[in-house]
Design an enzyme around this catalytic site. Structure first.
Site, PDB file in Angstrom:
ATOM      1  N   LYS A 127       0.908  -1.242   0.075  1.00  0.00           N
ATOM      2  CA  LYS A 127       0.086   0.087   0.091  1.00  0.00           C
ATOM      3  C   LYS A 127       0.731   1.272  -0.113  1.00  0.00           C
ATOM      4  O   LYS A 127       0.526   2.429   0.457  1.00  0.00           O
ATOM      5  CB  LYS A 127      -0.930   0.087   1.170  1.00  0.00           C
ATOM      6  CG  LYS A 127      -1.810  -1.329   1.174  1.00  0.00           C
ATOM      7  CD  LYS A 127      -2.800  -1.625  -0.018  1.00  0.00           C
ATOM      8  CE  LYS A 127      -3.758  -0.359  -0.497  1.00  0.00           C
ATOM      9  NZ  LYS A 127      -4.191  -0.804  -1.764  1.00  0.00           N
TER      10      LYS A 127
ATOM     11  N   SER B 211      -3.792   3.330   4.718  1.00  0.00           N
ATOM     12  CA  SER B 211      -4.103   2.651   3.531  1.00  0.00           C
ATOM     13  C   SER B 211      -4.301   1.214   3.778  1.00  0.00           C
ATOM     14  O   SER B 211      -5.105   0.378   3.187  1.00  0.00           O
ATOM     15  CB  SER B 211      -3.187   2.940   2.362  1.00  0.00           C
ATOM     16  OG  SER B 211      -3.568   2.358   1.136  1.00  0.00           O
TER      17      SER B 211
ATOM     18  N   HIS C 223       6.685  -7.516  -2.443  1.00  0.00           N
ATOM     19  CA  HIS C 223       6.700  -6.711  -1.250  1.00  0.00           C
ATOM     20  C   HIS C 223       7.604  -7.271  -0.150  1.00  0.00           C
ATOM     21  O   HIS C 223       7.591  -6.789   0.804  1.00  0.00           O
ATOM     22  CB  HIS C 223       5.223  -6.940  -0.440  1.00  0.00           C
ATOM     23  CG  HIS C 223       4.218  -6.119  -1.217  1.00  0.00           C
ATOM     24  ND1 HIS C 223       4.304  -4.708  -1.589  1.00  0.00           N
ATOM     25  CD2 HIS C 223       2.745  -6.492  -1.555  1.00  0.00           C
ATOM     26  CE1 HIS C 223       3.271  -4.501  -2.160  1.00  0.00           C
ATOM     27  NE2 HIS C 223       2.427  -5.378  -2.231  1.00  0.00           N
TER      28      HIS C 223
END
Length: 299
Positions: free
Chosen positions: A45, A142, A112
């Protein structure tokens, strides 16, 4: 939506993880990068889809415009470590397999992973790596809304509990602090790493695209860059079914929250209480020791 029971976090080599990002661990670690691969790395995010879309347009917007209207972004820029398969309904989503199916050159790949989990072939091949970081306050907000709507993630729970979990690093892919710092330190020894900030991209999209082109060695004419800048504005991407993840209804509940929610800098002010903000700032001072890494929480 597929009936998916929400996963539980567990410690994986010192980082909080969930099964769908460790199940394919061996294949991912043995992944063979090519010298022209481009790896986009972020904490979840932090602007991943935004920069994925920019990269895809820079490389293929002119030569293969059909991609933009027919292939979802998560297939154009596959998520290397994800591995979901549900034999009951035949749903299968394995990032490493999707990367191997790519027929583009370069291959655009997202991860990620904290820096220490990146497959070693990316370093050995001296691949270009783009890292995007977002200020922790907005990143937390987020991530909270993302966990509310994504069945693959642990349940978000109450905001106050999520806030504490974030500070403690009890998030999928671990501590935000460790993530942004780890990649920042890597930049000092690995010159092929371009470190971007979400806030800079929000403030001056065109300027950041110029810097990205310079890093990638791309000469793109100014008109095309201007066109790309328009295409990647948040409101345009949010309406774009090939960018907004609306085709992945098996795991995302868009009634709870859109995948692309606001894309703003400073939305944390609508979530943090005064006490939370004070606690956060104190905690931040303790954990962010490198004065060369500076974030903006407002622009």
């Amino acid at each position: 939506m597929a009936s998916v029971s929400r996963p539980q976090l567990f410690d994986f080599n010192g980082v909080s993880m969930i099964n769908c990002f460790t199940d394919n661990w061996e294949n991912v670690q043995n992944f063979q990068a090519r010298p022209d691969d481009i790896l986009l790395a972020t904490y979840p995010k932090a602007g991943t889809t935004w920069v994925s879309y920019i990269l895809d347009l820079l490389y293929f917007g002119q030569t293969a415009p059909d991609r933009q209207t027919s292939i979802p972004i998560y297939e154009r820029v596959p998520f290397l470590e994800i591995s979901i398969s549900n034999p009951e309904d035949g749903f299968r989503f394995v990032g490493e397999e999707l990367v191997k199916k790519l027929d583009t050159s370069p291959r655009l790949i997202k991860t990620h992973f904290p820096v220490q989990f990146v497959p070693k072939s990316f370093w050995e091949q001296n691949c270009r790596i783009v890292y995007v970081a977002r200020n922790a306050k907005d990143n937390m907000v987020s991530y909270y809304h993302f966990n509310r709507m994504n069945a693959v993630q642990p349940a978000a729970g109450e905001w106050s509990d999520f806030f504490e979990g974030f500070l403690d690093g009890k998030m999928v892919f671990g501590s935000w602090y460790d993530h942004v710092n780890g990649w920042w330190q890597k930049k000092k020894t690995f010159p092929n790493l371009h470190y971007m900030f979400f806030e800079d991209l929000a403030e001056d999209t065109h300027g950041e695209i110029n810097k990205l082109c310079s890093f990638l060695g791309l000469s793109v004419n100014p008109e095309i860059k201007q066109h790309i800048t328009g295409q990647v504005q948040f409101d345009n991407m949010k309406k774009n079914d090939m960018a907004n993840y609306s085709t992945l209804k098996e795991i995302m509940d868009f009634k709870t929250s859109p995948f692309m929610r606001k894309g703003k800098v400073g939305d944390w002010k609508n979530h943090f209480t005064v006490a939370q903000n004070e606690k956060f700032d104190e905690d931040y001072k303790q954990k962010m020791k490198d004065p060369t890494l500076q974030f903006r929480t407002l622009i």
